[in-house]
Design an enzyme around this catalytic site. Structure first.
Site, PDB file in Angstrom:
ATOM      1  N   SER A 151       0.838  -1.206   0.000  1.00 52.32           N
ATOM      2  CA  SER A 151       0.000   0.000   0.000  1.00 52.32           C
ATOM      3  C   SER A 151       0.871   1.253   0.000  1.00 52.32           C
ATOM      4  O   SER A 151       0.581   2.230  -0.696  1.00 52.32           O
ATOM      5  CB  SER A 151      -0.923   0.008   1.214  1.00 52.32           C
ATOM      6  OG  SER A 151      -1.747  -1.137   1.238  1.00 52.32           O
ATOM      7  N   ASP A 152       1.941   1.230   0.786  1.00 50.79           N
ATOM      8  CA  ASP A 152       2.872   2.361   0.796  1.00 50.79           C
ATOM      9  C   ASP A 152       3.613   2.481  -0.526  1.00 50.79           C
ATOM     10  O   ASP A 152       3.827   3.583  -1.038  1.00 50.79           O
ATOM     11  CB  ASP A 152       3.880   2.183   1.932  1.00 50.79           C
ATOM     12  CG  ASP A 152       3.256   2.374   3.293  1.00 50.79           C
ATOM     13  OD1 ASP A 152       3.296   3.499   3.796  1.00 50.79           O
ATOM     14  OD2 ASP A 152       2.731   1.393   3.848  1.00 50.79           O
ATOM     15  N   LEU A 153       4.038   1.343  -1.060  1.00 48.47           N
ATOM     16  CA  LEU A 153       4.797   1.359  -2.311  1.00 48.47           C
ATOM     17  C   LEU A 153       3.980   1.950  -3.454  1.00 48.47           C
ATOM     18  O   LEU A 153       4.447   2.824  -4.186  1.00 48.47           O
ATOM     19  CB  LEU A 153       5.253  -0.054  -2.667  1.00 48.47           C
ATOM     20  CG  LEU A 153       6.357  -0.647  -1.791  1.00 48.47           C
ATOM     21  CD1 LEU A 153       6.477  -2.150  -2.018  1.00 48.47           C
ATOM     22  CD2 LEU A 153       7.682   0.036  -2.081  1.00 48.47           C
TER      23      LEU A 153
END
Length: 425
Positions: free
Chosen positions: A196-198
């Site tokens: 999700s962060d990537l």
């Protein structure tokens, strides 16, 4: 500031560094942990000057998210986490306490000469400090202000905190990841990376570049970018999400088995697994011949992809014992020579020993005060004219505070000392 020591990058023309694509851009990175820093590192790799603002004494939370930690030249653990090192190269670190009026004033001064600001504070937090988009765009109308939050600036969840695992669950990603319920170990699974962060960091990079282009070519003005981890992960459902929307049929967890092709999954060989993907009928014919069962290509149960999907179990009854009879190296070579996509399921040792990964220079080595050849993952973008440059290792906390305040803002030694004594920097 140290230069890169990358033994893999020995191109003859690399003697005179070429300015990066974004060497004319200055970024103020107020973000922490990963999605924001990941986006900031992308801009930094592309040549932008990125000033990372951290809290005095403690810094970015990711500085403490270990193990693993960097090992020095003697093999001892240092205080630098792999988590922090992975998303903060090519940046300058400045410590500023933005909860104090004097710290807020420093940020406002920095904003005057910046093109982009990245932040991932909770909704409303920076507004309390007078550092929201409205306040800062009044100082610098050309500012691109990128705000990354868990749920976005609107909606019933906008003020809730969250981390990657939460968004993997809420977005439906975990529902389609893992083995079927009826199999051992079945049930929803979290992807091993903080995806999700990537993906949010990647969307942020694209959005900031688009906003810069619009400012410089169309409007002359900056704008606000609202990015949410949940939104980004939902959007990244891509074909699986659209498949559900157009059909009403929810995708099922299938482990390594592809729902739209067969044979397309992991197979166990005599000494370990490989991944196989057959994309069309000619490939299936070549696979069958390479595995010594050419008659499968004319078997009515397997002559088309749809037939092979319908009869996947019967096809695997033939293929599984054949794969298990020989080592993975044999099958990778044999199937590869037949022009059918396949590859090993590598562990980390195998990934970084792979000749293709080595040839593509996917590891760079940078000087570090405690390690002469600190390895980092390379940026995968290959430019012909403005190659990515690894100018600076991930910084120590506050390493560039004096430099930035004196050279960029013109603060005197006395002013800087006064801020230090007051705990502002």
């Amino acid at each position: 500031m140290t230069s890169t020591q990358n033994s893999a990058q020995t191109h003859p023309a690399a003697a005179a560094p070429v300015a990066g694509c974004l060497s004319h851009i200055r970024v103020l990175d107020l973000s922490r942990v990963f999605a924001g820093p990941w986006a900031g590192q992308m801009l930094a790799d592309l040549g932008a000057e990125v000033i990372k603002v951290e809290r005095p004494e403690t810094g970015d939370d990711s500085r403490r998210l270990g193990p693993p930690f960097l090992r020095d030249d003697q093999g001892h653990e240092t205080r630098d986490t792999g988590f922090f090192l992975s998303a903060n190269r090519n940046k300058k670190s400045v410590t500023v306490d933005i909860s104090k009026p004097a710290g807020q004033a420093v940020i406002r001064e920095l904003v005057k000469s910046c093109d982009v600001l990245i932040e991932n504070y909770k909704v409303g937090d920076l507004a309390r400090h007078g550092l929201d988009y409205g306040a800062l765009s009044a100082i610098n109308p050309r500012l691109i202000y990128c705000s990354i939050t868990g749920f976005g600036q609107t909606g019933p969840y906008r003020k809730l905190p969250g981390y990657d695992s939460i968004f993997q669950g809420m977005s439906g990603l975990m529902a389609i990841t893992g083995n079927p319920d009826e199999e051992p170990g079945g049930g929803p699974q979290k992807v091993g990376l903080i995806v999700s962060d990537l993906v949010t960091g990647m969307y942020a990079s694209i959005a900031m570049l688009a906003a810069l282009e619009h400012r410089d070519v169309v409007s002359g003005k900056g704008q606000f970018i609202d990015l949410a981890l949940l939104d980004s992960q939902v959007a990244s459902l891509s074909h699986a999400g659209v498949g559900y929307l157009v059909s009403g049929d929810a995708p099922k967890r299938r482990g390594t088995v592809a729902p739209t092709g067969s044979p397309s999954q992991m197979y166990q060989c005599a000494d370990g697994p490989i991944m196989l993907v057959v994309g069309n009928n000619p490939q299936f014919g070549r696979l069958s011949a390479a595995m010594g069962v050419p008659h499968l290509a004319s078997d009515e149960r397997f002559v088309t992809n749809q037939a092979r999907i319908k009869n996947r179990g019967a096809l695997n009854d033939v293929l599984i014992p054949i794969f298990a009879s020989k080592p993975k190296k044999h099958w990778i070579e044999t199937i590869g020579q037949a022009g059918v996509p396949c590859g090993p399921v590598n562990d980390m040792n195998e990934v970084f020993a792979d000749p293709q990964v080595k040839d593509r220079e996917m590891v760079v080595n940078m000087k570090h005060p405690q390690r002469d050849d600190m390895p980092l993952l390379a940026n995968p973008i290959k430019f012909s004219g403005t190659p990515v440059q690894y100018r600076m290792r991930p910084p120590d906390l506050g390493e560039h505070t004096t430099e930035i305040l004196s050279t960029l803002l013109g603060f005197s030694k006395g002013q800087i000392q006064e801020l230090r004594l007051a705990g502002v920097i």
